[in-house]
Design an enzyme around this catalytic site. Structure first.
Site, PDB file in Angstrom:
ATOM      1  N   LYS A  57       0.836  -1.113   0.058  1.00 49.72           N
ATOM      2  CA  LYS A  57       0.076   0.056   0.097  1.00 49.72           C
ATOM      3  C   LYS A  57       0.761   1.303  -0.030  1.00 49.72           C
ATOM      4  O   LYS A  57       0.519   2.024  -0.645  1.00 49.72           O
ATOM      5  CB  LYS A  57      -1.074  -0.069   1.172  1.00 49.72           C
ATOM      6  CG  LYS A  57      -2.067  -1.078   1.141  1.00 49.72           C
ATOM      7  CD  LYS A  57      -2.925  -1.246   2.371  1.00 49.72           C
ATOM      8  CE  LYS A  57      -3.600  -2.649   2.079  1.00 49.72           C
ATOM      9  NZ  LYS A  57      -4.471  -2.767   3.103  1.00 49.72           N
ATOM     10  N   GLN A 101      -4.842  -1.558   9.418  1.00 52.32           N
ATOM     11  CA  GLN A 101      -4.634  -2.721   8.805  1.00 52.32           C
ATOM     12  C   GLN A 101      -5.036  -3.784   9.760  1.00 52.32           C
ATOM     13  O   GLN A 101      -4.757  -3.877  10.977  1.00 52.32           O
ATOM     14  CB  GLN A 101      -3.157  -3.077   8.560  1.00 52.32           C
ATOM     15  CG  GLN A 101      -2.909  -4.480   7.954  1.00 52.32           C
ATOM     16  CD  GLN A 101      -3.556  -4.414   6.348  1.00 52.32           C
ATOM     17  OE1 GLN A 101      -3.321  -3.296   5.620  1.00 52.32           O
ATOM     18  NE2 GLN A 101      -4.143  -5.499   6.211  1.00 52.32           N
ATOM     19  N   ASP A 124     -11.356   2.740   3.498  1.00 50.53           N
ATOM     20  CA  ASP A 124     -11.427   1.269   3.535  1.00 50.53           C
ATOM     21  C   ASP A 124     -13.093   0.850   3.077  1.00 50.53           C
ATOM     22  O   ASP A 124     -13.395  -0.070   2.779  1.00 50.53           O
ATOM     23  CB  ASP A 124     -11.131   0.432   4.807  1.00 50.53           C
ATOM     24  CG  ASP A 124      -9.711  -0.416   4.646  1.00 50.53           C
ATOM     25  OD1 ASP A 124      -9.599  -0.609   3.303  1.00 50.53           O
ATOM     26  OD2 ASP A 124      -9.040  -0.651   5.619  1.00 50.53           O
TER      27      ASP A 124
END
Ligand code: NDP
Length: 291
Positions: A57, A101, A124
């Site tokens: 990422k 995460q 997200d």
């Protein structure tokens, strides 16, 4: 109709195209508005898979021209201290996107942390407000993996309208949002889970999306001839080989299109994260001038 062999859906190539589109828009934003999108990634502890994902990422964020930060508290951080990290990122005007995460250590409730991220910085698409907006059919930040699957369908010219779409898996991060996105595009959607008669449902699918985490669980013989097969699963076999949730070779003999594992859905998740971060920066970093 018999299919000799399915066409492969090249997620790597599509993801590169998405990143190039994002980069072009970032260049324009910087030039015209002096605005650089910023993405903060929070990785708690030393989960090895998380480290690989976060590195991917960060690399993509740099490549498209974002500012990016990795916050890396250790495994023992308390929930309260992690919430404080999130509050600081929420308040930082240079940060347009925040990604926590998963998984988090057992003593931290992921729902509490995800809900603490400002919805407009939740790139997200996991915040309850964004998930709820998707359910209501409103424009919102979409979970990256299913959003990437929708882009793959678009790329191969597959319009879900009127088709039977079967989604295997009902997680909040893949299965459920996937089903809602297909529904929004007017597919007739079935959601399967561990109590479903899987073979019967899969056999009727024009579009099949599998997100279970069970190596080659869906057999090639179940695939409806001509179906579009999207395999989200990523499973490491004892010999180290990475395989999906679908028995690939046998499925490819029946499907019209199929995603490989690796190189199918995987690269799209990161590419759509870049898209979501750019969109967050555009929506909240720019003051609209139209009155
Ligand atoms: P979860 O473990 O959260 O959910 C798995 C789902 O599969 C559950 O709904 C479960 O049903 C269902 N399931 C389990 N066994 C069966 C079965 N025998 N038949 C039918 N359904 C079953 O997984 P995720 O959604 O997080 O991830 C799924 C897979 O996708 C994993 O392999 C993961 O690594 C991969 N993944 C890949 C990404 C990418 O970028 N390519 C991103 C995210 C995930 P129930 O609810 O009844 O328990």
């Amino acid at each position: 109709m018999a299919w000799v062999n399915a066409q492969l859906i090249d997620g790597k190539a599509v993801a590169a195209r998405v990143r190039a589109e994002v980069k072009a828009e970032v260049d324009r934003l910087k030039y015209e508005h002096g605005l650089t999108p910023g993405l903060a990634v929070v990785r708690v502890g030393e989960d090895p898979a998380s480290k690989v994902y976060v590195n991917g990422k960060k690399k993509a964020a740099e490549e498209v021209g974002f500012r990016s930060w990795e916050l890396h508290p250790d495994e023992g951080i308390s929930q309260a201290a992690l919430l404080e990290v999130i509050h600081q990122l929420n308040a930082d005007p240079a940060v347009h996107g925040i990604l926590v995460q998963l998984p988090l250590p057992k003593h931290i409730d992921p729902d509490v942390i995800i809900s603490a991220v400002k919805p407009e910085k939740d790139v997200d698409g996991f915040h309850p407000l964004n998930a709820g907006n998707l359910l209501l059919g409103r424009s919102t930040t979409r979970a990256c993996t299913p959003y990437g699957v929708m882009r793959l369908l678009e790329e191969i010219g597959c319009d879900p309208a009127g088709k039977r779409a079967v989604v295997v898996g009902r997680s909040n991060i893949v299965g459920k949002p996937m089903a809602l996105m297909l529904l929004q595009k007017n597919a007739t959607v079935t959601i399967c889970h561990s109590k479903s008669d899987l073979r019967r449902e899969v056999e009727g699918a024009d579009i099949l999306v599998v997100a279970v985490g069970g190596a080659e669980l869906v057999k090639g013989a179940w695939i409806k001839p001509g179906a579009v097969v999207i395999d989200v699963g990523m499973n490491r076999k004892p010999d180290g080989k990475l395989v999906g949730d679908v028995e690939f070779a046998a499925a490819a003999e029946r499907a019209s299109f199929i995603t490989p594992v690796p190189g199918g859905v995987g690269p799209m998740t990161i590419a759509m994260l870049m898209r979501n971060t750019l969109d967050a920066a555009v929506r909240y970093g720019l003051v609209p001038v139209v009155r």
